[in-house]
Design a protein around this motif. Structure first.
Motif, mmCIF file in Angstrom:
data_model
loop_
_atom_site.group_PDB
_atom_site.id
_atom_site.type_symbol
_atom_site.label_atom_id
_atom_site.label_comp_id
_atom_site.label_asym_id
_atom_site.label_seq_id
_atom_site.Cartn_x
_atom_site.Cartn_y
_atom_site.Cartn_z
ATOM 1 N N ALA A 56 0.751 -1.183 0.044
ATOM 2 C CA ALA A 56 0.054 -0.077 0.037
ATOM 3 C C ALA A 56 0.844 1.193 0.054
ATOM 4 C CB ALA A 56 -1.179 0.093 1.079
ATOM 5 N N GLU A 57 1.939 1.184 0.503
ATOM 6 C CA GLU A 57 3.041 2.327 0.777
ATOM 7 C C GLU A 57 3.678 2.493 -0.724
ATOM 8 O OE1 GLU A 57 4.400 2.278 5.447
ATOM 9 O OE2 GLU A 57 5.792 1.375 3.692
ATOM 10 N N ASP A 58 3.966 1.481 -1.395
ATOM 11 C CA ASP A 58 4.474 1.449 -2.573
ATOM 12 C C ASP A 58 3.385 2.200 -3.655
ATOM 13 O OD1 ASP A 58 6.803 0.362 -2.024
ATOM 14 O OD2 ASP A 58 6.131 -1.680 -2.718
ATOM 15 N N LEU A 61 1.417 5.712 -0.914
ATOM 16 C CA LEU A 61 2.358 6.829 0.108
ATOM 17 C C LEU A 61 3.717 7.371 -0.601
ATOM 18 C CD1 LEU A 61 2.461 7.595 3.158
ATOM 19 C CD2 LEU A 61 4.313 6.382 3.207
ATOM 20 N N TYR A 62 4.376 6.378 -1.156
ATOM 21 C CA TYR A 62 5.727 6.861 -1.841
ATOM 22 C C TYR A 62 5.291 7.790 -2.895
ATOM 23 C CZ TYR A 62 8.255 3.609 1.462
ATOM 24 O OH TYR A 62 8.532 3.017 2.378
ATOM 25 N N PRO A 63 4.563 7.444 -3.983
ATOM 26 C CA PRO A 63 4.116 8.557 -4.992
ATOM 27 C C PRO A 63 3.789 9.928 -4.424
ATOM 28 C CG PRO A 63 2.994 6.447 -5.445
ATOM 29 C CD PRO A 63 3.793 6.331 -4.048
ATOM 30 N N ASP A 81 14.046 -1.525 0.401
ATOM 31 C CA ASP A 81 13.701 -2.209 1.606
ATOM 32 C C ASP A 81 12.619 -3.154 1.568
ATOM 33 O OD1 ASP A 81 15.993 -0.563 2.352
ATOM 34 O OD2 ASP A 81 14.681 0.773 3.743
ATOM 35 N N HIS A 82 11.513 -2.863 1.110
ATOM 36 C CA HIS A 82 10.268 -3.526 0.978
ATOM 37 C C HIS A 82 10.586 -4.763 0.204
ATOM 38 C CE1 HIS A 82 7.275 -0.214 1.367
ATOM 39 N NE2 HIS A 82 7.832 -0.349 2.270
ATOM 40 N N GLU A 83 11.387 -4.778 -0.954
ATOM 41 C CA GLU A 83 11.851 -5.951 -1.687
ATOM 42 C C GLU A 83 12.512 -6.829 -0.879
ATOM 43 O OE1 GLU A 83 13.679 -4.723 -5.465
ATOM 44 O OE2 GLU A 83 12.066 -3.441 -5.924
ATOM 45 N N LEU A 129 14.576 -0.203 11.207
ATOM 46 C CA LEU A 129 15.201 0.966 10.619
ATOM 47 C C LEU A 129 14.312 1.481 9.549
ATOM 48 C CD1 LEU A 129 17.736 2.676 10.224
ATOM 49 C CD2 LEU A 129 18.613 1.106 8.533
ATOM 50 N N HIS A 130 13.584 0.739 8.730
ATOM 51 C CA HIS A 130 12.969 1.109 7.715
ATOM 52 C C HIS A 130 11.856 2.058 8.328
ATOM 53 C CE1 HIS A 130 10.537 1.081 3.802
ATOM 54 N NE2 HIS A 130 9.535 0.890 4.672
ATOM 55 N N PHE A 131 11.127 1.533 9.335
ATOM 56 C CA PHE A 131 10.001 2.257 10.252
ATOM 57 C C PHE A 131 10.555 3.609 10.530
ATOM 58 C CE2 PHE A 131 6.519 -0.660 11.658
ATOM 59 C CZ PHE A 131 6.364 -1.474 10.476
ATOM 60 N N LYS A 133 12.900 5.361 9.441
ATOM 61 C CA LYS A 133 13.298 6.180 8.413
ATOM 62 C C LYS A 133 11.756 6.840 7.897
ATOM 63 C CE LYS A 133 15.661 3.469 5.877
ATOM 64 N NZ LYS A 133 16.584 2.446 4.732
ATOM 65 N N GLU A 134 10.920 5.986 7.632
ATOM 66 C CA GLU A 134 9.442 6.422 7.043
ATOM 67 C C GLU A 134 9.224 7.682 8.137
ATOM 68 O OE1 GLU A 134 7.101 2.934 6.985
ATOM 69 O OE2 GLU A 134 7.732 3.012 4.764
ATOM 70 N N GLU A 135 9.122 7.264 9.422
ATOM 71 C CA GLU A 135 8.508 8.086 10.323
ATOM 72 C C GLU A 135 9.346 9.352 10.755
ATOM 73 O OE1 GLU A 135 7.658 5.836 14.092
ATOM 74 O OE2 GLU A 135 6.584 4.571 12.789
HETATM 75 FE FE LIG Z 1 7.460 0.840 4.266
#
Ligand SMILES: [Fe+2]
Ligand SMILES: [Fe+2]
Length: 166
Positions: A56-58, A61-63, A81-83, A129-131, A133-135
């Motif tokens: 859902a982020e891909d 959110l990311y666009p 990271d998702h991959e 780490l990914h969370f 970075k998003e936050e």
């Molecule tokens: Fe994510």
């Protein structure tokens, strides 16, 4: 509270399951049946909750982040990271399925145990780490740029796009 509060809340709900990955890694030292049960719960979480969250982020959110940053392609590192999470989950699934094939009782081989632990600790580190970075990087950008209506439409689109596996 900024307009991205719903995503922070979603992360808060996912986080205890991420922390549990370390406990499952420790369970690889113990009883096989207990471990298999814990791995099944972990895989349900990864395959049915965490990966759909990332999809859902891909999709949505990311666009939006790239639009706000005026930087097409800026989220490529985060998509990567998702991959990685998908690939580590696939490998974990393979190792778990190997635990109920022959020999399906008795202690794990040290190779099985080490393989599981490496994947579980790896997933824990990558996702934490990914969370962060998003936050710490993306959500403040969106909080500064999106109206409440923009954000509401974005979250609705994210929920519509989350494709749960059959
Ligand atoms: Fe994510
Ligand atoms: Fe996320």
């Amino acid at each position: 509270m900024g307009v991205t509060a719903p995503l922070r809340r979603e992360h808060q709900e996912l986080l205890p399951h991420i922390e549990a990955l370390c406990a499952v890694a420790e369970a690889a030292e113990g009883d096989r049946d207990t471990l298999v049960k814990a791995l099944d719960d972990t895989l349900t979480f990864l395959e049915r909750h965490l990966i759909p969250h990332a999809q859902a982020e891909d999709a949505v959110l990311y666009p939006k982040v790239e639009q706000v940053m005026r930087a097409p392609g800026a989220t490529a590192t985060m998509r990567r990271d998702h991959e990685e999470v998908v690939e580590l989950t696939r490998r974990l699934r393979r190792l778990r399925d190997g635990l109920t094939g022959p020999p399906s009782s008795g202690p794990l081989s040290s190779e099985q145990r080490r393989g599981l632990q490496r994947l579980l600790y790896g997933l824990h580190a990558v996702v934490r780490l990914h969370f962060a970075k998003e936050e710490e990087v993306y959500l403040p950008l969106l909080d500064a740029e999106l109206t409440a209506e923009d954000a509401a439409a974005m979250f609705q689109a994210m929920h519509g796009s989350a494709s749960l596996p059959s």
